[in-house]
Design an enzyme around this catalytic site. Structure first.
Site, PDB file in Angstrom:
ATOM      1  CD  GLU A   1      -2.888  -1.147   0.000  1.00  0.00           C
ATOM      2  OE1 GLU A   1      -3.461   0.145  -0.247  1.00  0.00           O
ATOM      3  OE2 GLU A   1      -3.341  -2.197  -0.565  1.00  0.00           O
TER       4      GLU A   1
ATOM      5  CD  GLU B   1      -5.481   8.516  -2.717  1.00  0.00           C
ATOM      6  OE1 GLU B   1      -5.891   8.273  -3.886  1.00  0.00           O
ATOM      7  OE2 GLU B   1      -6.218   9.124  -1.690  1.00  0.00           O
TER       8      GLU B   1
ATOM      9  CG  ASN C   1     -13.736   4.257   6.024  1.00  0.00           C
ATOM     10  OD1 ASN C   1     -14.812   3.530   6.071  1.00  0.00           O
ATOM     11  ND2 ASN C   1     -13.460   4.275   4.405  1.00  0.00           N
TER      12      ASN C   1
END
Length: 368
Positions: free
Chosen positions: A221, A230, A268
């Site tokens: 990831e 990100e 989340n």
């Protein structure tokens, strides 16, 4: 991450061990276990019969208060094991002494935060009613951080590393030679107390396989623990679900992927923050500024979320469903069933490297 809490996509490529009856546990450390009011974990009447109550009592130096904490997950006194009555996982289940069977109700994890946790129940060893009187029974209860759940146990019961984690700092550095300094080993080990069953359940092989599986997925990831956030900034405004009653108080573009599992979406951040006791909905930047919090969000997903899969990654490993099921639970809707075999292979390659570093087999069912 998708609505089901699969991992955010980067723009860059990214059984229990046997407890032999009355056999001495390996790598055991022996001494008293002290808790509330400085009193000792005690076997009632120094009686070694199966079913004898375990209680709190004034420390007296007798054999009834000498406990061996072993690397096999057992805690023993008088030749018997600390046991949860009737294999119960419910709040209030009483602790007792019982012949060692190797069952999950006799497995314990001593955390750096001084909790003693039964990983099967994910509950803490607890002094009933917060009562420090002699003969107060010991039970398991949902972990609260209270003084009646804090214990000072003999050092030991692990692989000899100061953290008690099955991966040493040297092995961690070998796995991630180019890692970002943000992803520190100390940050990871500080986060472990949030989910004490992680890499502490089952045999030594299973514990190391779970640690390798988690680290392999986070390596994929984050490009080898390089990226904290990100990389595709164009995606940042896309992770706000205004249909949620709490909205996006940190801003439309504040809930992009961060940390080892790339936590994303406002719902989340709220769910992870609520579970961890941190307001991540209003301050999502904590995940990119605090190493321990970042690691905790990864462990939160790993231990509590199934994403597009049918089980949590933690359960996939401890129940020996295989590494492939961890991929399915993290990003299966985009990678599994032939959707992106190169990404799956990347995860499997990392897992095989890491199990080799830890000296254990990779097991079966590696692919999804």
């Amino acid at each position: 991450m998708a609505r089901s809490l699969t991992a955010a996509i980067f723009a860059t490529a990214l059984g229990f061990s046997a407890c032999l009856l009355n056999a001495a546990p390996a790598q055991a450390a022996t001494g008293t276990i002290t808790g509330l009011a400085g009193k000792c974990l005690d076997v009632a009447g120094a009686n070694s019969a199966d079913g004898t109550a375990v209680q709190l009592y004034d420390c007296n130096g007798t054999a009834a208060q000498q406990w061996s904490v072993g690397s096999d997950g057992s805690i023993r006194a008088l030749g018997k094991c600390l046991d949860v009555t009737d294999n119960s996982t419910g709040d209030g289940a009483k602790a007792q002494l019982w012949s060692c069977t190797g069952g999950p109700n006799q497995k314990w994890s001593v955390s750096a935060a001084h909790d003693i946790v039964n990983p099967q129940a994910n509950k803490c060893l607890d002094v009933t009613g917060n009562n420090s009187a002699n003969t107060t029974r010991i039970q398991i209860w949902s972990c609260s951080g209270g003084a009646n759940q804090k214990w000072n146990a003999p050092a030991g019961g692990d692989d000899g590393t100061p953290s008690g984690f099955v991966v040493t700092e040297a092995q961690f550095n070998q796995m991630f030679p180019n890692r970002n300094s943000f992803y520190s080993y100390s940050g990871l080990t500080s986060a472990l107390s949030a989910y004490p069953g992680f890499a502490q359940t089952g045999s030594d092989t299973v514990r190391k396989q779970e640690a390798a599986a988690f680290l392999a997925n986070v390596s994929h990831e984050t490009g080898g623990l390089v990226y904290v956030v990100e990389q595709n900034t164009a995606n940042y405004p896309n992770y706000c679900d205004w249909s949620q009653p709490y909205g996006c108080p940190a801003g439309q573009a504040a809930y992009y992927g961060r940390g080892p599992i790339q936590l994303s979406w406002n719902f989340n951040y709220k769910a992870a923050g609520d579970a961890l006791g941190v307001d991540l909905l209003n301050n999502p930047w904590l995940v990119q500024n605090d190493s321990a919090i970042a690691w905790k969000t990864g462990l939160w997903y790993w231990n509590t979320q199934s994403g597009p899969g049918t089980m949590t990654p933690h359960n996939a490993m401890v129940n020996q469903a295989g590494f492939g099921q961890t991929i399915r639970s993290i990003n299966g809707s985009l990678e599994c069933d032939g959707r992106n075999p190169a990404q799956v292979q990347s995860r499997v390659d990392a897992y095989q490297r890491f199990t080799q570093i830890l000296g254990v087999s990779a097991g079966g069912n590696l692919y999804c």
